[in-house]
Design a protein around this motif. Structure first.
Motif, mmCIF file in Angstrom:
data_model
loop_
_atom_site.group_PDB
_atom_site.id
_atom_site.type_symbol
_atom_site.label_atom_id
_atom_site.label_comp_id
_atom_site.label_asym_id
_atom_site.label_seq_id
_atom_site.Cartn_x
_atom_site.Cartn_y
_atom_site.Cartn_z
ATOM 1 N N HIS A 171 33.647 35.839 57.664
ATOM 2 C CA HIS A 171 33.404 35.167 58.946
ATOM 3 C C HIS A 171 33.298 36.173 60.093
ATOM 4 C CE1 HIS A 171 33.422 30.976 57.875
ATOM 5 N NE2 HIS A 171 34.545 31.109 57.167
ATOM 6 N N GLN A 172 34.075 37.214 60.061
ATOM 7 C CA GLN A 172 33.974 38.241 61.103
ATOM 8 C C GLN A 172 32.622 38.935 61.063
ATOM 9 O OE1 GLN A 172 37.293 40.881 60.575
ATOM 10 N NE2 GLN A 172 38.779 39.444 61.474
ATOM 11 N N ASP A 175 30.040 36.542 62.503
ATOM 12 C CA ASP A 175 30.151 36.470 63.968
ATOM 13 C C ASP A 175 29.519 37.688 64.641
ATOM 14 O OD1 ASP A 175 31.461 34.069 63.745
ATOM 15 O OD2 ASP A 175 33.475 34.951 63.827
ATOM 16 N N ALA A 178 25.782 37.221 64.418
ATOM 17 C CA ALA A 178 25.314 36.180 65.339
ATOM 18 C C ALA A 178 25.261 36.690 66.770
ATOM 19 C CB ALA A 178 26.226 34.962 65.250
ATOM 20 N N SER A 179 26.272 37.459 67.168
ATOM 21 C CA SER A 179 26.248 38.018 68.522
ATOM 22 C C SER A 179 25.115 39.019 68.693
ATOM 23 C CB SER A 179 27.591 38.689 68.833
ATOM 24 O OG SER A 179 27.819 39.771 67.938
ATOM 25 N N LEU A 261 20.791 32.974 60.450
ATOM 26 C CA LEU A 261 22.215 32.662 60.279
ATOM 27 C C LEU A 261 22.445 31.762 59.067
ATOM 28 C CD1 LEU A 261 23.413 32.123 63.958
ATOM 29 C CD2 LEU A 261 23.911 34.048 62.449
ATOM 30 N N LYS A 265 24.864 32.640 55.925
ATOM 31 C CA LYS A 265 25.950 31.768 55.462
ATOM 32 C C LYS A 265 25.820 31.453 53.980
ATOM 33 C CE LYS A 265 26.843 29.640 59.957
ATOM 34 N NZ LYS A 265 26.820 28.385 60.765
#
Length: 287
Positions: A171-172, A175, A178-179, A261, A265
């Motif tokens: 998840h990190q 993230d 995504a940023s 994204l 995932k």
């Protein structure tokens, strides 16, 4: 033409030639070639209209005050920024889609190290970063648990199992990716939402100058009003020309980012199953 026919008939009947004047000599202007009634001007090119006309962009810039020129500079700067961001984000997304095609090669590798090589270079590669972060999280929890087994007192990270620790690392990584994908999108959204109002401000300022010119001169001639009104219309068109590409690019790039994204995932889900159970989840069994 009739005079010519009569002259030829009389000459044929042997009338004295000197007594009958030639119609060319009697009225030479009647046989003169008249110029065309309509004369069209030569076609004007677009650079001529933009630079040499009284309502050209150069004339508007010369007649404009610092406020209107500042608005024009701001809109041009926003337009250049928009197209630079569109070009950079488009190239980045094309590269991301090419990296996503290498995921199948990762699962056909012999081991994890060879699979990481199939994912491509490590620099700014979200798929490589996702797999490496998951592997690092797995190694870290194993080393931590082996070290805690040698101690008598339990520690806080002992409460986390393999699944939670790997999920946290994945998840990190998502993230961070995504940023990175969302960088510059706020600028496009801001330009698309504010450019029409900046152009409207230039329009209001141009109309204000038109009213000032009319009141100061006491006349309502078109020469006094056309310049400021033309400036106002140019500001409106420029503001819309900046806002429309920014809004369209924001929506298109946002949709493309969601696609990347979603691919990350799905890859993270397969990696989580691989790191925890040792095998990849069969997608056909989920449908």
């Amino acid at each position: 033409m009739r005079m010519v026919i009569i002259y030829n008939v009389l000459k044929f009947l042997s009338f004295p030639f000197e007594a009958i004047p030639s119609p060319f000599e009697a009225n030479p202007s009647a046989f003169a070639v008249s110029p065309p009634l309509l004369q069209f001007p030569p076609p004007l090119s677009l650079p001529y209209l933009l630079m040499n006309s009284s309502f050209s962009l150069l004339a508007i810039w010369t007649l404009g005050d610092p406020v209107s020129n500042g608005v024009a500079i701001l809109l041009v700067t926003m337009s250049v920024t928009t197209w630079i961001l569109i070009a950079l984000k488009t190239v980045n997304l094309i590269w991301q889609h090419r990296l996503a095609r290498k995921v199948d090669g990762f699962w056909h590798s012999i081991n994890l190290e060879q699979g990481l090589l199939h994912l491509g270079p490590s620099g700014n590669n979200p798929f490589y970063l996702l797999a490496s972060r998951g592997h690092e999280a797995l190694l870290h929890i194993r080393q931590s648990q082996s070290a805690s087994d040698q101690l008598e007192r339990p520690q806080l990270h002992d409460r986390l199992d393999f699944s939670d620790w790997v999920s946290r690392g994945l998840h990190q990584s998502i993230d961070l990716s995504a940023s990175s994908l969302q960088s510059g999108m706020a600028v496009l959204g801001s330009i698309g939402s504010t450019a029409p109002f900046i152009g409207l401000f230039g329009t209001v300022w141009g109309i204000y100058h038109a009213l000032i010119s009319i009141s100061s001169s006491g006349q309502t001639s078109i020469e006094l009003v056309a310049g400021p009104i033309g400036e106002a219309l140019v500001m409106t068109a420029l503001g819309l020309g900046v806002a429309i590409p920014a809004v369209l690019a924001y929506n298109a790039l946002n949709r493309a980012n969601k696609t990347v994204l979603a691919q990350l995932k799905r890859f993270a889900h397969d990696l989580h199953a691989y790191f925890v159970t040792g095998t990849r989840v069969d997608n056909k069994s989920l449908t």
